[in-house]
Design a protein around this motif. Structure first.
Motif, PDB file in Angstrom:
ATOM      1  N   ILE A  74      37.014  39.542  -1.905  1.00 35.08           N
ATOM      2  CA  ILE A  74      37.124  40.574  -2.924  1.00 35.08           C
ATOM      3  C   ILE A  74      38.557  40.527  -3.431  1.00 35.08           C
ATOM      4  N   ARG A  75      38.691  40.256  -4.706  1.00 30.51           N
ATOM      5  CA  ARG A  75      39.993  40.039  -5.337  1.00 30.51           C
ATOM      6  C   ARG A  75      40.445  41.327  -6.014  1.00 30.51           C
ATOM      7  N   VAL A  76      41.690  41.742  -5.742  1.00 24.30           N
ATOM      8  CA  VAL A  76      42.289  42.878  -6.433  1.00 24.30           C
ATOM      9  C   VAL A  76      43.532  42.356  -7.150  1.00 24.30           C
ATOM     10  N   ASN A  77      43.451  42.253  -8.471  1.00 26.36           N
ATOM     11  CA  ASN A  77      44.617  41.891  -9.279  1.00 26.36           C
ATOM     12  C   ASN A  77      45.411  43.171  -9.486  1.00 26.36           C
ATOM     13  N   THR A  78      46.496  43.304  -8.745  1.00 25.93           N
ATOM     14  CA  THR A  78      47.207  44.576  -8.702  1.00 25.93           C
ATOM     15  C   THR A  78      48.041  44.874  -9.942  1.00 25.93           C
TER      16      THR A  78
END
Length: 174
Positions: A74-78
């Motif tokens: 699960i990718r979170v582009n902050t």
């Protein structure tokens, strides 16, 4: 459990790589693993966790949002730089484990303490985080927010993380 793992962004030694693999292998529970990226020892942890069927979430800093990560993650582009992304990682963690690192890992450990998160540090890694035990054997300050617990063996650390129930201590200071 959402298990934040703070660790070096490079692979400083084969011994360090083996210790992080041993930690993941020794987890008897199924925590969701929270990481700050997919390079260095974080990549080793992610690959090991995925191979064991653990869910992995990555909080990517804006400088590295282009990194290719496994489709299972699960990718979170902050949209944040490195330290800002660490706030999200630590804040989202129920527990923080340090498996050895430098200044970024030290910052994440200090944040976890300040946020009242149960905090565990693997020592004898030959990395700067080893020095914490000498300077701060239990607490970073007189507030004694949480006990910082130190372990020399990654398998013993994993056992404790999986065997205890944790609560975050509510803090009202910066």
């Amino acid at each position: 459990m959402q298990l934040g793992i703070a660790v070096h962004s490079s692979i400083p030694s084969k011994e360090a790589e083996e210790k992080v693999k041993r930690f993941i292998e020794s987890l008897t529970c199924k925590p969701r693993i929270l990481l700050g990226g997919y390079w260095g020892l974080m990549k080793v942890i992610a690959d090991e966790a995925i191979s064991r069927g653990l869910q992995v979430v990555m909080f990517l800093p804006v400088e590295r949002e282009d990194v290719k990560i496994p489709s299972e993650v699960i990718r979170v582009n902050t949209g944040c730089e490195y330290r800002c992304r660490s706030v999200m990682l630590v804040r989202s963690s129920d527990v923080l484990v340090s498996l050895g690192g430098g200044v970024g890992t030290l910052i994440e450990i200090a944040m976890a303490y300040a946020m009242g998160k149960p905090t565990f540090v693997l020592v004898d890694t030959r990395m700067p985080t080893d020095e914490l035990r000498k300077a701060y054997p239990r607490h970073f300050d007189d507030r004694a927010v949480v006990d910082i617990k130190y372990f020399s063996e990654p398998d013993k650390l994993a056992k404790v993380v999986c065997s205890e129930e944790f609560t975050t201590v509510k803090t009202d200071f910066g």
